[in-house]
Enzyme design. Sequence first.
Site, short mmCIF file in Angstrom:
data_model
loop_
_atom_site.label_atom_id
_atom_site.label_comp_id
_atom_site.label_asym_id
_atom_site.label_seq_id
_atom_site.Cartn_x
_atom_site.Cartn_y
_atom_site.Cartn_z
N TRP A 71 0.82 -1.22 0.00
CA TRP A 71 0.00 0.00 0.00
C TRP A 71 0.85 1.27 0.00
O TRP A 71 0.32 2.37 -0.11
CB TRP A 71 -0.91 0.01 1.23
CG TRP A 71 -2.07 -0.93 1.15
CD1 TRP A 71 -2.40 -1.77 0.12
CD2 TRP A 71 -3.09 -1.11 2.15
NE1 TRP A 71 -3.54 -2.46 0.42
CE2 TRP A 71 -3.99 -2.08 1.66
CE3 TRP A 71 -3.32 -0.57 3.41
CZ2 TRP A 71 -5.10 -2.50 2.39
CZ3 TRP A 71 -4.42 -0.98 4.13
CH2 TRP A 71 -5.31 -1.93 3.63
N HIS A 90 12.96 -2.55 -1.45
CA HIS A 90 12.06 -2.08 -2.51
C HIS A 90 12.78 -0.96 -3.27
O HIS A 90 13.51 -0.17 -2.68
CB HIS A 90 10.76 -1.57 -1.89
CG HIS A 90 9.71 -1.28 -2.93
ND1 HIS A 90 9.72 -0.13 -3.68
CD2 HIS A 90 8.65 -2.02 -3.35
CE1 HIS A 90 8.69 -0.16 -4.52
NE2 HIS A 90 8.02 -1.29 -4.34
N SER A 111 3.45 -3.19 -12.14
CA SER A 111 2.24 -2.97 -12.95
C SER A 111 1.38 -4.22 -13.12
O SER A 111 0.79 -4.45 -14.18
CB SER A 111 2.61 -2.37 -14.32
OG SER A 111 3.16 -1.08 -14.13
N GLY A 171 1.41 -3.13 -6.23
CA GLY A 171 1.36 -1.80 -5.64
C GLY A 171 0.02 -1.14 -5.92
O GLY A 171 -0.98 -1.43 -5.27
N GLY A 172 -0.01 -0.27 -6.91
CA GLY A 172 -1.20 0.54 -7.22
C GLY A 172 -2.50 -0.24 -7.25
O GLY A 172 -3.50 0.18 -6.64
#
Length: 239
Positions: free
Chosen positions: A15, A94, A204, A225-226
């Site tokens: 997040w 990361h 992605s 992620g997103g």
Amino acid sequence: MINLDNYSSIFIANWKLNGNYSFLKEYYEKLKVNSNNCTIICSSSIYLQSLKGNNKNLFCGAQDVSLFKEGAYTGELSASMLRDNNIDFCLVGHSERRQYFAETNNNVKTKSLNLIEENIIPVICIGETLEQKENNLTEEILFTQIKESIPNSATHQNALIAYEPVWAIGTGLTPTLDEINQVHELIKNFDQKFINYKVLYGGSVKSSNSKEITELTHVDGCLIGGASLKVDEFNTIIS
Ligand code: PEP
């Protein structure tokens, strides 16, 4: 320690610096965890306690840990503090930490070592930049990152590797499926000891590409992620 072999796939939501209590409440009301998979939510550390639920296939992960075990390091959070709070996973290395916080391979190794000592599974992130890829340096960069970031005490049972091409993170770009599979195979074959490691792909990943990526022979799950911020999207990914 969690037995990683119990799971066919591992999905990690990163997040980053997002979320608050109302986000978290709504997310958890809608989240549908699949029992074959290990699902891990990495929120900001301050929310980790509120994330802990009773679902045996849902785990919490931190996004970072201190290099230090204790002492005069204001603002830091140690591996033993994470253990004290029953946190089972922690991202390390990361690319955003490497890029914005100058984290080195050596730092990643020390953090991973400290986590393993506390029975927390480090998710060791590696990946090349676009420039490195374009100069055919992917293999060399990954090999160096693996050699320098993974401590000797790491095994396929107490550590995870996440391959995250830096140029694919948050950009909507991904390597081809063949490229992803080949790189994962390469990572597992760098050394005999990595053969049984679970290697996750990140960069992605979304509901429209997660199935084909997860089905690749050498891919053992994804770091998202997103797309993990949208619970419906994440539910589709982990379903
Ligand atoms: C990440 O932050 O680890 C990541 C993979 O981000 P995204 O899915 O947004 O590319």
